[in-house]
Design an enzyme around this catalytic site. Structure first.
Site, PDB file in Angstrom:
ATOM      1  N   GLN A  89       0.886  -1.026   0.024  1.00 10.50           N
ATOM      2  CA  GLN A  89      -0.124  -0.151   0.049  1.00 10.50           C
ATOM      3  C   GLN A  89       0.814   1.322  -0.049  1.00 10.50           C
ATOM      4  O   GLN A  89       1.513   1.455   0.916  1.00 10.50           O
ATOM      5  CB  GLN A  89      -0.933   0.136   1.205  1.00 10.50           C
ATOM      6  CG  GLN A  89      -1.937   1.273   1.146  1.00 10.50           C
ATOM      7  CD  GLN A  89      -2.672   1.183   2.511  1.00 10.50           C
ATOM      8  OE1 GLN A  89      -2.138   0.342   3.459  1.00 10.50           O
ATOM      9  NE2 GLN A  89      -3.825   1.759   2.438  1.00 10.50           N
ATOM     10  N   GLY A  90       0.695   2.228  -0.934  1.00  8.44           N
ATOM     11  CA  GLY A  90       1.411   3.302  -1.052  1.00  8.44           C
ATOM     12  C   GLY A  90       0.674   4.527  -0.747  1.00  8.44           C
ATOM     13  O   GLY A  90       0.242   5.197  -1.887  1.00  8.44           O
ATOM     14  N   SER A 133       0.417   6.512   2.637  1.00 10.81           N
ATOM     15  CA  SER A 133       0.916   7.442   3.637  1.00 10.81           C
ATOM     16  C   SER A 133       2.427   8.205   3.089  1.00 10.81           C
ATOM     17  O   SER A 133       2.978   7.450   2.516  1.00 10.81           O
ATOM     18  CB  SER A 133       1.212   6.783   5.078  1.00 10.81           C
ATOM     19  OG  SER A 133      -0.019   6.365   5.694  1.00 10.81           O
ATOM     20  N   GLU A 166     -11.846  -0.632   4.664  1.00 13.25           N
ATOM     21  CA  GLU A 166     -10.784  -1.177   5.921  1.00 13.25           C
ATOM     22  C   GLU A 166     -11.379  -1.131   7.092  1.00 13.25           C
ATOM     23  O   GLU A 166     -10.958  -1.721   8.000  1.00 13.25           O
ATOM     24  CB  GLU A 166      -9.708  -0.148   5.497  1.00 13.25           C
ATOM     25  CG  GLU A 166      -8.513  -0.679   6.528  1.00 13.25           C
ATOM     26  CD  GLU A 166      -7.243   0.398   6.286  1.00 13.25           C
ATOM     27  OE1 GLU A 166      -7.258   1.453   5.686  1.00 13.25           O
ATOM     28  OE2 GLU A 166      -6.454   0.086   7.007  1.00 13.25           O
ATOM     29  N   SER A 179      -6.868   6.945  12.135  1.00 12.65           N
ATOM     30  CA  SER A 179      -6.567   6.942  13.818  1.00 12.65           C
ATOM     31  C   SER A 179      -7.720   6.842  14.563  1.00 12.65           C
ATOM     32  O   SER A 179      -8.906   7.459  14.109  1.00 12.65           O
ATOM     33  CB  SER A 179      -5.577   8.068  14.050  1.00 12.65           C
ATOM     34  OG  SER A 179      -6.230   9.332  14.058  1.00 12.65           O
ATOM     35  N   ASN A 180      -7.468   6.482  15.824  1.00 11.16           N
ATOM     36  CA  ASN A 180      -8.961   6.664  16.553  1.00 11.16           C
ATOM     37  C   ASN A 180      -9.342   8.085  16.952  1.00 11.16           C
ATOM     38  O   ASN A 180     -10.600   8.202  17.210  1.00 11.16           O
ATOM     39  CB  ASN A 180      -8.742   5.794  17.811  1.00 11.16           C
ATOM     40  CG  ASN A 180      -8.559   4.337  17.585  1.00 11.16           C
ATOM     41  OD1 ASN A 180      -8.458   3.861  16.641  1.00 11.16           O
ATOM     42  ND2 ASN A 180      -8.483   3.611  18.892  1.00 11.16           N
ATOM     43  N   GLU A 181      -8.584   9.140  16.714  1.00  7.29           N
ATOM     44  CA  GLU A 181      -9.015  10.376  16.747  1.00  7.29           C
ATOM     45  C   GLU A 181      -9.715  10.671  15.633  1.00  7.29           C
ATOM     46  O   GLU A 181     -10.669  11.390  15.676  1.00  7.29           O
ATOM     47  CB  GLU A 181      -7.823  11.401  16.876  1.00  7.29           C
ATOM     48  CG  GLU A 181      -7.057  11.326  18.270  1.00  7.29           C
ATOM     49  CD  GLU A 181      -6.368  10.112  18.549  1.00  7.29           C
ATOM     50  OE1 GLU A 181      -5.832   9.303  17.882  1.00  7.29           O
ATOM     51  OE2 GLU A 181      -6.470   9.693  19.960  1.00  7.29           O
TER      52      GLU A 181
END
Lengths: 387, 391
Positions: B126-127, B129, B244, B376-378
């Site tokens: 996976q490219g 980030s 995802e 992220s969880n945020e």
């Protein structure tokens, strides 16, 4: 598998919601009602009787509707949403539940019939000073003489014990564990001191001094397991009531964050607040899942008789633990995210926190249920929620 | 309301359970049970076993190997797999690029890639980030400039999980720097053996080599490797990230580890005839985690049992958030059960200490990633606050 209510159950919920809105759509009415005696609205109680709600879980032959725990849960959620002070949990689920489980056919017809019609409010006098959520009795004792049975000792706190038209009492019977009795309000040696609980509810000290009592069902049977079964069912109903209250506490809080302005902007522009509201939603949905599940476990087991059932006890503890944690989280955060306004009795949300606190301590708090679960933790591998 | 599975779904569960516990090679399941890192060969062999039985990519279109199962059956498949210590099909292939190609790719791309992707003949990386584009993924800067019938890629990707095994990499690249950042992104498929692609390992806090940096220096990619339309890549990425989130709450695996943890606690003596599982604080911690996991599992069931109309259930956003928190909390419990033995992470076969205890700290440290990846969880809290609470 299906976690949703069917059309009839939804219709029941909507009907009860509509009925309660007549009394409590305006929070000020709820406040006035709990300030006066008997702490609930007799008219609303009568309307609930007319709708069949007060006989909901009882067999039709005894004047009931023959519905199950799912319907009881639907009603409890609606009562929780508006903090309706009517004693559905105390009178119908607990006291009525004990009569339905232990009474003779004749007693059930008379007592449940009057309860369902609204003619009679019942109270279950079970909690005793020094006892913490146990299914047995020790402080009130029963004695048998030629004239019949008498009770002596003290019960406290007894929800709605002062207003009740009939008391359902647990008592230690020498040599045969815990027995169940009916006591009339005019019985000799009976003293009732009612008071307000912090959430606007009502409870009482009920003292018996050689007070005449009628055995509920066959005398001399140990009813500890019956009481345990009724308590577990009532725990699941209480979780449903708390679910309704948590739902509204959260929606009130997010509504307030959108409208309240400080520093010239709505509070909802502050991520430190919206993230905390998101965590409240997580707690609510987790609690909802376990409550709905426990309600279904109870419904599936209800055919097996009224006595204590291991799966139901486990499900009740799991729901009660989850709801205890969620209720505290949501209740505390609802006050904090509002700020000072939530500390006032005039504004609604603090009363939700207060009532969630009362529900948490009525039938066993999170710590109590965690201890029950922890004691059994080595007895299984994974927890499998499906039958 | 109805608690039981239908007879058909119950039979399906039994069928899955039987397959996973008997058909997937034991060395692979033992490695998962022992929380050891799998070799590339084991990951490939496991996925091919599933694919041979037609259950590696059940959520794909039927034409390309999918099974047209209900959401509930997909959930059962996924849970039973984790319960039996079977590694799920490689997410980059099965959950990410496969559905994107199947949904947005052209006929040639589907025929060229999908069967090999399902069978793990191609190992995808996976490219997405970049060093300056994490949660704010749309600010990515790797560029692709059209040059005749090629794109020329320059830039750097990071956190490329298992990129050391990668044959191909699917990339988000900037193809139009002049427009709003989301509107200038394209989705490109890149052969990792192309000249100019460099993969460099990143050592992590658990001491392992799981992620990489991938550098692109004038890498020429045929224009036919563009998925869908140029500058529409952000839509495809959102589709991919939405998928995802659904599978990212590893309920079954966390439950299994918690059940194992009880056995491990029982193996630690604390006095005459007592073990760590008899310690009231440990028992209470386990019981509380079991209850939280029950709540998560039931929430996942609510989501799949009542999402027949295809709309995502509002509660689904809590699954990633709570699922990763509990995965981490259970790894923390295991670490605490191991106590001083956890320090022996570098010990070899001669160690007197238990395998699970020696693995406990690296697993705990490794799983700190779970609340960061997959949105992220945020970011999850942001989604809940905005889309559910309307804040």
């Amino acid at each position: 598998m299906d976690f949703t209510h069917d059309d009839e159950q939804q219709a029941l919920g909507e009907a009860v919601r509509g009925l309660l809105a007549r009394s409590y759509a305006d929070f000020e009415n709820r406040r006035r009602t709990v300030a006066d005696e008997p702490g609930f609205d007799e008219k609303t109680w009568a309307r609930l009787a007319e709708m069949g709600v007060l006989g909901l879980p009882f067999a039709e032959e005894y004047g009931g509707m023959g519905a199950g725990p799912v319907e009881v849960g639907v009603v409890a959620q609606e009562l929780g949403r508006v903090l309706a002070p009517e004693p559905f949990l105390a009178s119908v689920v607990l006291a009525g539940g004990v009569v339905a489980a232990a009474g003779t056919a004749q007693q059930k017809a008379a007592v449940l019939g009057d309860l369902a019609s609204g003619a009679s409010v019942l109270a279950f006098a079970h909690a005793e000073p020094g006892a913490r959520w146990v299914p047995s009795a020790a402080g009130v004792t029963a004695a048998e003489s030629a004239d019949g049975w008498t009770l002596s000792g003290v019960k406290e706190p007894v929800p709605h014990g002062a207003r009740a038209d009939l008391l359902v009492v647990s008592a230690a019977v020498p040599g045969s564990g815990t027995g169940l009795f009916l006591v009339s309000p005019g019985a000799t040696g009976l003293a009732r001191d009612g008071y307000r609980t912090f959430d606007g509810g009502r409870a009482a000290r009920v003292a018996f001094d050689a007070t005449p009592a009628v055995p509920l069902g066959e005398a001399g049977t140990d009813r500890t397991s019956t009481v345990a079964g009724v308590l577990d069912g009532a725990r699941i109903a209480a979780c449903n009531e708390a679910l309704g209250a948590m739902e509204v506490a959260l929606s009130t809080t997010s509504g307030y964050l959108k409208t309240r302005k400080q520093f010239g902007v709505p509070l909802s522009t502050f991520q430190s607040l919206t993230f905390r509201a998101a965590d409240m939603y997580v707690s609510l949905e987790m609690a909802r899942s376990v409550t709905l599940w426990a309600t279904m476990v109870l419904a599936a087991a209800s055919d097996g008789g009224p006595d204590e059932n291991r799966e139901v006890a486990d499900a009740a503890s799991r729901a009660a633990l989850q709801v205890s944690r969620a209720g505290r989280h949501i209740g505390q955060e609802a006050v904090q995210l509002h700020g000072g306004i939530a500390m006032t009795a005039e504004y609604s949300v603090g009363s939700y926190t207060s009532h969630l606190t009362a529900l948490d301590h009525l039938l066993g708090d999170g710590g109590f249920h965690l201890a029950r679960l922890a004691a059994a933790v080595g007895g299984h591998g994974e927890v499998d929620p499906l039958p | 309301m109805q608690l039981e599975l239908s007879a058909e779904d119950a039979a399906f569960r039994d069928e899955m359970r039987a397959f996973f516990t008997t058909e997937v090679p034991e060395d692979i399941r033992d490695a998962v049970a022992g929380r050891r890192e799998l070799t590339k060969e084991q990951v490939v062999r496991s996925q091919r076993t599933l694919n041979a039985a037609g259950i590696a990519v059940p959520h794909w279109p039927v034409e390309w190997g999918g099974r047209d199962w209900s959401a509930l059956r997909r959930h059962i498949w996924h849970e039973e797999m984790q319960r039996a210590c079977v590694p799920p099909p490689l997410a980059f292939n099965a959950s990410m690029v496969g559905p994107v190609i199947a949904t947005f790719g052209n006929r040639e791309q589907k025929e060229r890639f999908l069967a090999k992707t399902a069978n793990l003949d191609i190992w995808w990386s996976q490219g997405f980030s970049e060093p300056d584009a994490g949660s704010d993924l749309a600010s990515l800067r790797t560029t692709a400039v059209r040059d005749g019938d090629h794109y020329v890629i320059n830039g750097q990707k990071t956190w490329t999980t298992l990129g050391q095994h990668g044959d191909w990499i699917f990339c988000l690249v900037r193809t139009d720097p002049t427009v709003k950042k989301q509107a200038g992104i394209s989705f490109l498929l890149v052969d990792m053996t192309s000249p100019g692609v460099t993969v460099r390992p990143i050592e992590l806090i658990d001491g392992g080599h799981e992620v990489n940096e991938v550098w692109f220096s004038d890498v020429r990619v045929p224009a036919e490797n563009l998925v869908g339309e140029e500058n529409k890549g952000w839509d495809y990425a959102k589709f991919l990230l939405g998928n995802e989130r659904v599978g990212v709450a590893p309920v079954g695996a966390t439950k299994r580890v918690l059940a194992q943890a009880k056995e491990w606690a029982r193996s630690v003596p604390t006095g005459e005839g007592t073990t760590l599982l008899d310690d009231p604080l440990t028992a209470a911690r386990v019981a509380e985690l079991e209850n939280q996991l029950l709540a998560l599992e039931l929430t996942a069931l609510r989501v799949v049992a009542n999402s027949a109309d295809g709309k995502p259930h509002p509660a689904s956003s809590v699954l990633k958030l709570r699922g990763t928190e509990l995965q981490q909390a259970v790894s923390e419990l295991v670490l605490d059960l191991a106590g001083p033995d956890s320090l022996a992470s570098g010990a070899g076969d001669s160690s007197a200490l238990a395998d699970w205890a020696r693995r406990s700290a690296p697993v705990y440290l490794n799983l700190r990633k779970a609340s960061i990846y997959g949105g992220s969880n945020e970011v999850q809290r942001q989604i809940i606050a905005r889309t559910i609470l309307g804040l």
